[in-house]
Design a protein around this motif. Structure first.
Motif, PDB file in Angstrom:
ATOM      1  N   ALA A   1      32.553  37.349  19.024  1.00  0.00           N
ATOM      2  CA  ALA A   1      33.981  37.089  19.309  1.00  0.00           C
ATOM      3  C   ALA A   1      34.823  37.272  18.051  1.00  0.00           C
ATOM      4  CB  ALA A   1      34.140  35.675  19.862  1.00  0.00           C
ATOM      5  N   LYS A   2      34.221  37.048  16.878  1.00  0.00           N
ATOM      6  CA  LYS A   2      34.937  37.174  15.608  1.00  0.00           C
ATOM      7  C   LYS A   2      35.266  38.623  15.272  1.00  0.00           C
ATOM      8  CE  LYS A   2      35.490  34.326  13.035  1.00  0.00           C
ATOM      9  NZ  LYS A   2      34.539  33.666  12.141  1.00  0.00           N
ATOM     10  N   ASN A   3      34.398  39.532  15.685  1.00  0.00           N
ATOM     11  CA  ASN A   3      34.541  40.914  15.185  1.00  0.00           C
ATOM     12  C   ASN A   3      34.662  41.983  16.258  1.00  0.00           C
ATOM     13  OD1 ASN A   3      34.263  40.220  12.351  1.00  0.00           O
ATOM     14  ND2 ASN A   3      32.161  39.684  12.889  1.00  0.00           N
TER      15      ASN A   3
ATOM     16  N   GLY B   1      31.731  36.983   0.323  1.00  0.00           N
ATOM     17  CA  GLY B   1      32.866  36.597   1.165  1.00  0.00           C
ATOM     18  C   GLY B   1      32.756  37.215   2.551  1.00  0.00           C
ATOM     19  N   LEU B   2      32.302  36.408   3.509  1.00  0.00           N
ATOM     20  CA  LEU B   2      32.200  36.969   4.870  1.00  0.00           C
ATOM     21  C   LEU B   2      33.559  37.429   5.372  1.00  0.00           C
ATOM     22  CD1 LEU B   2      29.847  34.738   7.021  1.00  0.00           C
ATOM     23  CD2 LEU B   2      29.528  37.112   6.362  1.00  0.00           C
ATOM     24  N   THR B   3      34.609  36.670   5.038  1.00  0.00           N
ATOM     25  CA  THR B   3      35.933  37.051   5.533  1.00  0.00           C
ATOM     26  C   THR B   3      36.339  38.437   5.010  1.00  0.00           C
ATOM     27  OG1 THR B   3      36.837  35.813   3.700  1.00  0.00           O
ATOM     28  CG2 THR B   3      36.867  34.727   5.834  1.00  0.00           C
TER      29      THR B   3
ATOM     30  N   SER C   1      40.385  31.179   5.432  1.00  0.00           N
ATOM     31  CA  SER C   1      39.345  30.506   4.635  1.00  0.00           C
ATOM     32  C   SER C   1      39.254  29.047   5.012  1.00  0.00           C
ATOM     33  CB  SER C   1      39.719  30.493   3.151  1.00  0.00           C
ATOM     34  OG  SER C   1      39.749  31.753   2.605  1.00  0.00           O
ATOM     35  N   ARG C   2      38.109  28.451   4.689  1.00  0.00           N
ATOM     36  CA  ARG C   2      38.087  26.992   4.687  1.00  0.00           C
ATOM     37  C   ARG C   2      39.088  26.502   3.646  1.00  0.00           C
ATOM     38  NH1 ARG C   2      34.374  25.075   2.224  1.00  0.00           N
ATOM     39  NH2 ARG C   2      33.447  27.004   1.441  1.00  0.00           N
ATOM     40  N   TRP C   3      39.530  25.237   3.793  1.00  0.00           N
ATOM     41  CA  TRP C   3      40.478  24.654   2.833  1.00  0.00           C
ATOM     42  C   TRP C   3      39.662  24.135   1.654  1.00  0.00           C
ATOM     43  CZ3 TRP C   3      45.267  25.975   4.109  1.00  0.00           C
ATOM     44  CH2 TRP C   3      45.522  26.266   5.444  1.00  0.00           C
TER      45      TRP C   3
ATOM     46  N   GLY D   1      32.272  27.776   7.889  1.00  0.00           N
ATOM     47  CA  GLY D   1      31.537  28.370   6.773  1.00  0.00           C
ATOM     48  C   GLY D   1      30.628  29.503   7.206  1.00  0.00           C
ATOM     49  N   GLY D   2      30.144  30.207   6.193  1.00  0.00           N
ATOM     50  CA  GLY D   2      29.427  31.449   6.438  1.00  0.00           C
ATOM     51  C   GLY D   2      28.085  31.301   7.136  1.00  0.00           C
ATOM     52  N   VAL D   3      27.329  30.240   6.837  1.00  0.00           N
ATOM     53  CA  VAL D   3      25.993  30.116   7.424  1.00  0.00           C
ATOM     54  C   VAL D   3      26.110  29.889   8.933  1.00  0.00           C
ATOM     55  CG1 VAL D   3      23.823  28.829   7.375  1.00  0.00           C
ATOM     56  CG2 VAL D   3      25.080  29.229   5.254  1.00  0.00           C
TER      57      VAL D   3
ATOM     58  N   THR E   1      34.248  40.985   4.443  1.00  0.00           N
ATOM     59  CA  THR E   1      33.556  41.986   5.258  1.00  0.00           C
ATOM     60  C   THR E   1      34.122  42.033   6.677  1.00  0.00           C
ATOM     61  OG1 THR E   1      31.591  41.874   3.888  1.00  0.00           O
ATOM     62  CG2 THR E   1      31.262  42.615   6.144  1.00  0.00           C
ATOM     63  N   GLU E   2      34.483  40.876   7.208  1.00  0.00           N
ATOM     64  CA  GLU E   2      35.078  40.851   8.561  1.00  0.00           C
ATOM     65  C   GLU E   2      36.356  41.696   8.602  1.00  0.00           C
ATOM     66  OE1 GLU E   2      33.473  36.294   9.352  1.00  0.00           O
ATOM     67  OE2 GLU E   2      35.600  36.638   8.980  1.00  0.00           O
ATOM     68  N   ALA E   3      37.190  41.517   7.594  1.00  0.00           N
ATOM     69  CA  ALA E   3      38.455  42.260   7.581  1.00  0.00           C
ATOM     70  C   ALA E   3      38.212  43.743   7.324  1.00  0.00           C
ATOM     71  CB  ALA E   3      39.383  41.683   6.516  1.00  0.00           C
TER      72      ALA E   3
ATOM     73  N   LEU F   1      38.130  26.548  -4.236  1.00  0.00           N
ATOM     74  CA  LEU F   1      37.619  27.835  -4.721  1.00  0.00           C
ATOM     75  C   LEU F   1      38.209  29.023  -3.956  1.00  0.00           C
ATOM     76  CD1 LEU F   1      33.871  26.922  -5.413  1.00  0.00           C
ATOM     77  CD2 LEU F   1      35.704  27.302  -7.074  1.00  0.00           C
ATOM     78  N   LYS F   2      38.838  28.753  -2.819  1.00  0.00           N
ATOM     79  CA  LYS F   2      39.519  29.839  -2.084  1.00  0.00           C
ATOM     80  C   LYS F   2      40.943  30.026  -2.620  1.00  0.00           C
ATOM     81  CE  LYS F   2      35.954  29.854   0.748  1.00  0.00           C
ATOM     82  NZ  LYS F   2      34.951  30.905   0.761  1.00  0.00           N
ATOM     83  N   ASP F   3      41.336  29.172  -3.529  1.00  0.00           N
ATOM     84  CA  ASP F   3      42.622  29.235  -4.238  1.00  0.00           C
ATOM     85  C   ASP F   3      43.857  29.390  -3.347  1.00  0.00           C
ATOM     86  OD1 ASP F   3      44.229  29.126  -6.456  1.00  0.00           O
ATOM     87  OD2 ASP F   3      43.999  31.238  -6.988  1.00  0.00           O
TER      88      ASP F   3
END
Ligand code: UDP
Length: 500
Positions: free
Chosen positions: A240-242, A409-411, A305-307, A77-79, A413-415, A310-312
């Motif tokens: 490491a993520k970005n 959505g952090l993902t 995304s997390r499973w 998660g984002g936090v 911005t990451e992308a 709401l991430k559909d």
């Protein structure tokens, strides 16, 4: 990393009373200091110097006060994503910033997940938010509060994150801490769910002197809007993520994980990280697929995304199916990736949502199944997991975030930072993150699979336009969504708290 304990005997309401009495203890997560000088090539030296000057003033004013951040998971998660970087920069700047993770157990996380859905305007598992839920919620806070108070001194600042920690505010304030509460979720419109979520939380938050929301529209009527600050989340371009990855590293990582055809190396993949640390990717992902992994040259549509409903994820699969059936997918394949479901202990729905995605996948015809890959990325080593996500986002032809709601959505911005064209639902914070048609593409109605498939077809079919959108996306993140801006707003927040 936390894992949920074994199930115990069930109480009358179905809550697990045995575990409720003994959640795991509060844990402090160690934070390594990170130098903000790294931002110089990205933002220019003047902004970095200004941040250092501001921090020096703040340090002076804070004196011996510590700045605690409290949430409910160190993983997922984002936090959990943001705190190591933000606090790492703050520590390097001399601010004594720390991170505590409270203990919880399945019944508590069932209630807090219910709250999470309610604040997003949705009913989640449909359980009420009544007296029994409040009893569970408060029992776990009674377990956590004394452990926090062993560490937090009077005068310290405590920033509580999200509904899981809101109930700790009264005990901390009574002990002389200066409390702020940051809410990373929200819903633009008020409905009965949103009202019941805020009614549940209101008693704990009424006396808190400062709130932080990701958008102004998320400030609920139950709280004093005059005490609310708006701070959008940020990403760390050197984590490491970005961090930048050479193309051969991206490829080697994805082969290692099993998401690209090739032979994994017995010794794993190692490379130097942007912070000088050695990165290593060894573990494979658990992938539901039929047939081989995609070839390196196969265009990938990716959602990470997390499973979470709401991430559909089912909508992502349905949209990709529509794309193929309309003959507009070209050679593209879909990768739907998320964390290993056993690892994110404050998210009890993960397993069920993954299973629903696997069922939807199984119901497809074999040729469709061969082009859709469902990957659980191992989270045993967080830096390794981050490198996997980094490589996957970098390799994607199009990144999608088909969320039904999203505080921010952090993902996305990451992308965008990786210059990827992002196709996302026009919900919540995503509408601030992406300027439609300029730095990404928005689908107005998140439940409109046909519109989503049509927009995806355009991005997959027009690589030059997609690339131009990707370049503008990166620039937008550089201007608005990097950590130094965020730290400056935290400094503003501390000033608002009236500590001096
Ligand atoms: N994430 C991750 N590994 C995974 C899946 C997700 O590190 O297997 C990260 C993702 O890269 C992002 C965060 O989890 O940094 C999710 O944040 P976001 O704001 O997108 O959604 P949230 O989970 O907070 O609702």
């Amino acid at each position: 990393m936390r894992r949920a304990g074994p199930p115990g005997p069930r109480g009358r309401e179905g809550w697990d009373r045995a575990l409720l009495e003994q959640p795991p203890p509060v844990e402090e997560v160690a934070i390594a200091a990170r130098s903000p000088r790294r931002f110089e090539p990205v933002l220019g030296p003047a902004l970095v110097r200004a941040a250092e000057g501001r921090a020096a003033e703040l340090r002076e004013r804070l004196g011996p006060r510590r700045v605690w951040n409290v949430n409910s998971t160190a993983v997922g998660g984002g936090v959990a994503e943001m705190l190591p970087s933000l606090l790492g920069y703050a520590r390097w700047l001399g601010i004594d910033a720390r991170w505590l993770v409270i203990g919880g157990e399945p019944a508590f996380f069932g209630v807090t997940k219910r709250l999470h859905h309610a604040l997003h305007g949705s009913s989640g598992d449909g359980r009420p938010l009544g007296a029994a839920e409040r009893e569970v919620y408060e029992a776990v806070q009674r377990h956590n509060a004394p452990q926090l108070l062993e560490r937090v001194r009077p005068g310290d600042v405590v920033i509580l994150h999200d509904p899981q920690t809101a109930g700790l505010a009264p005990a901390l304030a009574e002990a002389g801490a200066v409390v702020a509460w940051r809410c990373h979720i929200g819903h633009d419109a008020v409905n009965g769910e949103v009202e019941s979520g805020w009614s549940f939380l209101e008693p704990y938050l009424a006396e808190v002197p400062a709130y932080v929301f990701s958008r102004r529209a998320y400030v609920p009527r139950q709280l004093d809007a005059g005490r609310a600050a708006v701070i959008a989340p940020s990403i760390d371009p050197f984590s490491a993520k970005n961090e930048e990855l050479a193309e051969e590293t991206v490829r080697a990582i994805l082969v290692q994980v099993g998401l690209i055809a090739g032979t994994p190396r017995a010794e794993g993949v190692s490379f130097p990280g942007a912070d000088g640390a050695e990165r290593s990717v060894r573990r494979p992902a658990a992938i539901v697929r039929e047939g081989p992994p995609p070839e390196w040259g196969t265009p990938l549509v990716v959602q990470v995304s997390r499973w979470d409903p709401l991430k559909d994820p089912l909508g992502v699969i349905a949209g990709f199916r529509a794309l193929i059936e309309q003959g507009r997918a070209g050679d593209a394949e879909l990768v739907l990736a998320g964390p290993d479901v056993s690892s994110v202990s404050d998210d009890p729905e993960g397993q069920a949502v993954l299973e629903a995605a696997v069922s939807a996948w199984r119901a497809l015809s074999p040729p469709l199944r061969r082009r859709i890959h469902l990957a659980q990325l191992p989270t045993d080593d967080l830096a390794e997991n981050a490198s996997m996500v980094n490589a996957l986002q970098r390799h994607a032809s199009v990144v999608v975030q088909k969320s039904l709601n999203e505080g921010f959505g952090l993902t996305v911005t990451e992308a965008m930072w990786k210059a990827r064209p992002v196709l996302a639902s026009a919900v919540g914070g995503i509408r601030d993150q992406i300027e439609d048609g300029v730095s990404g593409v928005l689908v107005a109605d998140p439940s409109d699979t046909a519109a989503y498939a049509a927009a995806l077809a355009e991005l997959v079919g027009e690589p030059a336009r997609a690339a131009a959108i990707g370049e503008r996306a990166r620039e937008r993140v550089r201007e608005q969504y990097l950590g130094l801006r965020h730290l400056g707003q935290y400094a503003d927040l501390l000033e608002r708290l009236g500590l001096w």
